[in-house]
Design an enzyme around this catalytic site. Sequence first.
Site, PDB file in Angstrom:
ATOM      1  CG  HIS A  69       3.513  17.464 -73.103  1.00  0.00           C
ATOM      2  ND1 HIS A  69       4.159  18.207 -73.930  1.00  0.00           N
ATOM      3  CD2 HIS A  69       2.286  17.947 -72.839  1.00  0.00           C
ATOM      4  CE1 HIS A  69       3.472  19.333 -74.388  1.00  0.00           C
ATOM      5  NE2 HIS A  69       2.348  19.040 -73.645  1.00  0.00           N
TER       6      HIS A  69
ATOM      7  CE  LYS B 268      -5.193  16.140 -99.434  1.00  0.00           C
ATOM      8  NZ  LYS B 268      -4.327  17.441 -99.491  1.00  0.00           N
TER       9      LYS B 268
ATOM     10  NE  ARG C  33      -4.430  24.664 -71.871  1.00  0.00           N
ATOM     11  CZ  ARG C  33      -5.460  25.330 -71.348  1.00  0.00           C
ATOM     12  NH1 ARG C  33      -5.351  26.198 -70.578  1.00  0.00           N
ATOM     13  NH2 ARG C  33      -6.784  25.097 -71.815  1.00  0.00           N
ATOM     14  CB  THR C  34       0.637  22.522 -76.205  1.00  0.00           C
ATOM     15  OG1 THR C  34       0.457  22.075 -75.011  1.00  0.00           O
ATOM     16  CG2 THR C  34       2.056  22.102 -76.630  1.00  0.00           C
TER      17      THR C  34
ATOM     18  NE  ARG D 262      -0.003  17.531 -77.812  1.00  0.00           N
ATOM     19  CZ  ARG D 262      -0.670  18.239 -77.074  1.00  0.00           C
ATOM     20  NH1 ARG D 262      -2.068  18.108 -77.181  1.00  0.00           N
ATOM     21  NH2 ARG D 262      -0.304  19.099 -76.105  1.00  0.00           N
TER      22      ARG D 262
END
Lengths: 312, 152
Positions: free
Chosen positions: A135, A86, A57-58, A107
Amino acid sequence: MALHGRDLVSIRDLSREEIVQILDSARRMIPLAEGSRTAPLLAGRIVAMAFFEPSTRTRLSFESAVQRLGGSCLTIADAGASSMRKGESLYDTIRMLSSYADAIVLRHPNEGAARLAARASERPVINAGDGAGQHPTQTLLDLATIRERFGTLAGLKVVLLGDLKYGRTVHSLAYALAEFGSELVLCSPESLRLPEEHRDELHHEGAKVTDEPDLARAVRDADVLYVTRIQKERFTDESEYRAVVGSYRIDAEVLAGAKPKLIVMHPLPRAGEIAPEVDSTPHAAYFRQAFLAVPVRMALLDAILGKRRGAR
Amino acid sequence: MRELKITPIRNGTVIDHIASGLALEVLRILRVRQLDRDSTVSVAIRVRSGKLGWKDIVKVEDVELEPRTVNAIALIAPTATISIIRDYKVREKRAVDLPPRIVGVLRCPNLNCISNQAEPLESEFEVVGRRPTVLRCAFCDRRVADFLRHLA
């Protein structure tokens, strides 16, 4: 707005006035978020979505917000898989991204990642959750939901329920609500109590905070019941997780003793903390809360990145 | 009676007024084992002091401390004074002073903090409280009070 070109790492990066400005702007964005009106406020802008951790949802609400405003997204949904495998540092990934996009939404599983990214990037960085840390856009949409129902953020009694130890949404929210003058009631299993350093800080801010481990009593005269999910991924100890999961559940019986105007909020996804029977009651605010993610993120993106109207 | 508890040094650093019992921690910060093998380190534990009652003293010959070492000492032993000795004379004497930011001295106690990952950065803490000293990680906001356990 003075937010233009700024990073948003923590809710503390915003003054009360700036929070109110974003919430006011978010209210005006609602018709745009519903698609009934359009405004190309981000036309020609590119926003990079750097998601090093799964999120539905974010990420989708950020992408929706950008696209509703006429901007476009560069999405690395599996950033963790592609660059970190990597051996590339977050620092280098962000340096690279900041030359491809006008802003970066990040995020990341490590606390403090957004602060590092903000230093690495020449473009604004918006923290969309860093580990168990901050957040801030979740906090903004939580505040928007409360303000939409009650018309204010002051003088309310807000119960924070569940995982108050690892739940990143509650730490920022508790701080912001205290700033606006609401009272906090903490209700959690003993092992998931709000950590001392957060308590100290809330007391330091002059917040009114009480503990009420009994859910029925906590709910009795509350205005807002903010329910959190117990997040398995935040526990380092499996037995600690098993001991608390399922220890609380909101259903019709719990809400029978509540004020008619009480709203139940949840950052979603829920994992059994709220019974489906609550969905059809006037208490349920969590789907509205999920929707408000879009106008709130539109308002924020517009403030940070939008074409400056009336700029000299 | 001959008084020869701790002799003057020709060149180097004297760390004086260390609260009694903390000299060994100061040695840890100095990473005595990594110092130049030719420099002599002398330690006096429980020396009478007018100011502190009892104090510890550490003398390191031929070494002048770097600012970040002084910052680390300031964290562990805030009452200490540091004198730079050149040719048996005290050229500079000052109390240790905690700067508003401590860079590269401590590791963040939060193992999940980005500063503990393989990133090109130095740990960084803001001093958010004095007496007692409280630090906050500039990345993840975690507070630290137990500095000895977290020396980098």
